[in-house]
Write a protein that holds these residues in place. Structure first.
Motif, PDB file in Angstrom:
ATOM      1  N   ILE A  14       0.852  -1.185   0.000  1.00  0.00           N
ATOM      2  CA  ILE A  14       0.000   0.000   0.000  1.00  0.00           C
ATOM      3  C   ILE A  14       0.889   1.237   0.000  1.00  0.00           C
ATOM      4  O   ILE A  14       1.923   1.261   0.676  1.00  0.00           O
ATOM      5  CB  ILE A  14      -0.908  -0.016   1.247  1.00  0.00           C
ATOM      6  N   ILE A  15       0.487   2.246  -0.743  1.00  0.00           N
ATOM      7  CA  ILE A  15       1.211   3.519  -0.715  1.00  0.00           C
ATOM      8  C   ILE A  15       0.728   4.276   0.514  1.00  0.00           C
ATOM      9  O   ILE A  15      -0.440   4.646   0.612  1.00  0.00           O
ATOM     10  CB  ILE A  15       0.980   4.329  -2.000  1.00  0.00           C
ATOM     11  N   GLY A  16       1.626   4.442   1.463  1.00  0.00           N
ATOM     12  CA  GLY A  16       1.293   5.102   2.713  1.00  0.00           C
ATOM     13  C   GLY A  16       1.716   6.552   2.720  1.00  0.00           C
ATOM     14  O   GLY A  16       2.231   7.079   1.731  1.00  0.00           O
ATOM     15  N   ALA A  17       1.509   7.180   3.861  1.00  0.00           N
ATOM     16  CA  ALA A  17       1.954   8.558   4.064  1.00  0.00           C
ATOM     17  C   ALA A  17       3.312   8.484   4.758  1.00  0.00           C
ATOM     18  O   ALA A  17       4.214   7.791   4.283  1.00  0.00           O
ATOM     19  CB  ALA A  17       0.922   9.334   4.883  1.00  0.00           C
ATOM     20  N   ASP A  18       3.446   9.139   5.885  1.00  0.00           N
ATOM     21  CA  ASP A  18       4.704   9.121   6.620  1.00  0.00           C
ATOM     22  C   ASP A  18       4.859   7.817   7.406  1.00  0.00           C
ATOM     23  O   ASP A  18       3.897   7.084   7.637  1.00  0.00           O
ATOM     24  CB  ASP A  18       4.775  10.327   7.573  1.00  0.00           C
ATOM     25  N   ARG A  19       6.055   7.538   7.814  1.00  0.00           N
ATOM     26  CA  ARG A  19       6.415   6.307   8.513  1.00  0.00           C
ATOM     27  C   ARG A  19       5.603   6.103   9.794  1.00  0.00           C
ATOM     28  O   ARG A  19       5.054   5.031  10.028  1.00  0.00           O
ATOM     29  CB  ARG A  19       7.917   6.362   8.811  1.00  0.00           C
ATOM     30  N   GLN A  20       5.516   7.140  10.657  1.00  0.00           N
ATOM     31  CA  GLN A  20       4.873   6.958  11.958  1.00  0.00           C
ATOM     32  C   GLN A  20       3.378   6.698  11.833  1.00  0.00           C
ATOM     33  O   GLN A  20       2.821   5.901  12.588  1.00  0.00           O
ATOM     34  CB  GLN A  20       5.126   8.163  12.878  1.00  0.00           C
ATOM     35  N   THR A  21       2.708   7.325  10.866  1.00  0.00           N
ATOM     36  CA  THR A  21       1.282   7.047  10.653  1.00  0.00           C
ATOM     37  C   THR A  21       1.085   5.578  10.318  1.00  0.00           C
ATOM     38  O   THR A  21       0.154   4.934  10.821  1.00  0.00           O
ATOM     39  CB  THR A  21       0.712   7.943   9.524  1.00  0.00           C
ATOM     40  N   SER A  22       1.964   5.025   9.489  1.00  0.00           N
ATOM     41  CA  SER A  22       1.859   3.613   9.112  1.00  0.00           C
ATOM     42  C   SER A  22       2.057   2.704  10.316  1.00  0.00           C
ATOM     43  O   SER A  22       1.283   1.765  10.532  1.00  0.00           O
ATOM     44  CB  SER A  22       2.888   3.272   8.028  1.00  0.00           C
ATOM     45  N   ILE A  23       3.067   2.964  11.099  1.00  0.00           N
ATOM     46  CA  ILE A  23       3.336   2.137  12.282  1.00  0.00           C
ATOM     47  C   ILE A  23       2.183   2.256  13.273  1.00  0.00           C
ATOM     48  O   ILE A  23       1.697   1.252  13.818  1.00  0.00           O
ATOM     49  CB  ILE A  23       4.678   2.525  12.936  1.00  0.00           C
ATOM     50  N   ASP A  24       1.710   3.484  13.492  1.00  0.00           N
ATOM     51  CA  ASP A  24       0.627   3.700  14.452  1.00  0.00           C
ATOM     52  C   ASP A  24      -0.653   2.973  14.039  1.00  0.00           C
ATOM     53  O   ASP A  24      -1.373   2.459  14.893  1.00  0.00           O
ATOM     54  CB  ASP A  24       0.336   5.192  14.619  1.00  0.00           C
ATOM     55  N   PHE A  25      -0.930   2.929  12.729  1.00  0.00           N
ATOM     56  CA  PHE A  25      -2.157   2.255  12.291  1.00  0.00           C
ATOM     57  C   PHE A  25      -1.987   0.745  12.240  1.00  0.00           C
ATOM     58  O   PHE A  25      -2.738   0.001  12.873  1.00  0.00           O
ATOM     59  CB  PHE A  25      -2.633   2.769  10.931  1.00  0.00           C
ATOM     60  N   TRP A  26      -1.024   0.264  11.467  1.00  0.00           N
ATOM     61  CA  TRP A  26      -0.920  -1.176  11.216  1.00  0.00           C
ATOM     62  C   TRP A  26      -0.529  -1.951  12.470  1.00  0.00           C
ATOM     63  O   TRP A  26      -1.037  -3.043  12.706  1.00  0.00           O
ATOM     64  CB  TRP A  26       0.026  -1.441  10.047  1.00  0.00           C
ATOM     65  N   GLU A  27       0.343  -1.393  13.297  1.00  0.00           N
ATOM     66  CA  GLU A  27       0.703  -2.087  14.543  1.00  0.00           C
ATOM     67  C   GLU A  27      -0.113  -1.565  15.723  1.00  0.00           C
ATOM     68  O   GLU A  27      -0.627  -2.342  16.523  1.00  0.00           O
ATOM     69  CB  GLU A  27       2.204  -1.940  14.837  1.00  0.00           C
ATOM     70  N   GLY A  28      -0.273  -0.246  15.813  1.00  0.00           N
ATOM     71  CA  GLY A  28      -0.922   0.336  16.979  1.00  0.00           C
ATOM     72  C   GLY A  28      -2.423   0.186  17.030  1.00  0.00           C
ATOM     73  O   GLY A  28      -3.008   0.213  18.108  1.00  0.00           O
ATOM     74  N   VAL A  29      -3.073   0.045  15.874  1.00  0.00           N
ATOM     75  CA  VAL A  29      -4.522  -0.186  15.850  1.00  0.00           C
ATOM     76  C   VAL A  29      -4.822  -1.646  15.553  1.00  0.00           C
ATOM     77  O   VAL A  29      -5.603  -2.281  16.254  1.00  0.00           O
ATOM     78  CB  VAL A  29      -5.229   0.730  14.811  1.00  0.00           C
ATOM     79  N   LEU A  30      -4.190  -2.201  14.506  1.00  0.00           N
ATOM     80  CA  LEU A  30      -4.520  -3.561  14.071  1.00  0.00           C
ATOM     81  C   LEU A  30      -3.621  -4.643  14.669  1.00  0.00           C
ATOM     82  O   LEU A  30      -3.819  -5.826  14.398  1.00  0.00           O
ATOM     83  CB  LEU A  30      -4.496  -3.643  12.540  1.00  0.00           C
ATOM     84  N   GLY A  31      -2.630  -4.279  15.451  1.00  0.00           N
ATOM     85  CA  GLY A  31      -1.820  -5.268  16.161  1.00  0.00           C
ATOM     86  C   GLY A  31      -0.875  -6.080  15.304  1.00  0.00           C
ATOM     87  O   GLY A  31      -0.379  -7.119  15.745  1.00  0.00           O
TER      88      GLY A  31
END
Length: 193
Positions: A14-31
């Motif tokens: 997936i084409i993401g935005a910045d690095r931290q948004t990706s980490i926060d969503f994929w790991e921080g929300v979806l585990g």
């Protein structure tokens, strides 16, 4: 002419935005554990983050610090991705709405799909995400797809509009009879009462 036989999804990028948004969503929300990080080998201005969605396969995200999150829904045009569906257990599924509510994330609420339960919401970049949970476990040695094709055949034979729990139960029984031998010469339903 011969087919090119696939054996499962290798990864989705997936084409993401910045690095931290990706980490926060994929790991921080979806585990999803953040398991690998390297530059995008095709674009030196981008990072390439790898997440494990739970089955050992991969969801990867191209990141770029100049791209900021934009929650505008991703266009739904011919050839575009409509949604990304991820598997969750029934125990987790029934917690999803309240956990999204806690974050202030708008969602569909539970949706009855007959053979599974679904809930839809959008990621921080506007991609529709579905969290789906099968309402059944396949018999030993079978896959969910084995149950689904048998349930489909049963549904069509009965003239029903969609697969529901009864079709699933009958499909599972059929697969067990077909795959597991028995010393009984009769395997039909009986009433011992």
């Amino acid at each position: 002419m011969r087919k090119i036989q696939t054996q499962g999804v290798h990864h989705i990028t997936i084409i993401g935005a910045d690095r931290q948004t990706s980490i926060d969503f994929w790991e921080g929300v979806l585990g999803m554990p953040f398991i690998f990080d390297q530059p995008n080998l095709d674009d030196p201005d981008e990072g390439h983050l790898y997440f494990d969605p739970g089955d050992g396969r991969l969801i990867t995200i191209f990141t770029n610090e100049t791209r900021k999150p934009d929650a505008t829904p991703v266009p739904e045009a011919t050839g575009s991705l409509h949604h990304l569906a991820l598997n969750v257990s029934q125990a987790t599924f029934w917690q999803v709405a309240s956990r999204l509510d806690t974050r202030g994330v708008s969602h569909s609420g539970p949706v009855d799909r007959g053979f599974m339960d679904s809930i839809y919401f959008r990621d921080p970049l506007g991609l529709r995400i579905e969290l789906a949970s099968y309402r059944f476990e396949p018999p030993e040695g079978c896959r969910h797809a084995d149950v689904m094709i048998e349930a489909h055949r049963i549904r069509v034979a009965k003239g029903d509009r969609n697969i529901d729990r009864e079709h699933l139960a009958d499909a599972i029984e059929l697969l067990v009879v077909r795959r597991q031998d028995s010393l009984s010469d009769k395997r039909d339903a009986r009433n011992p009462y």
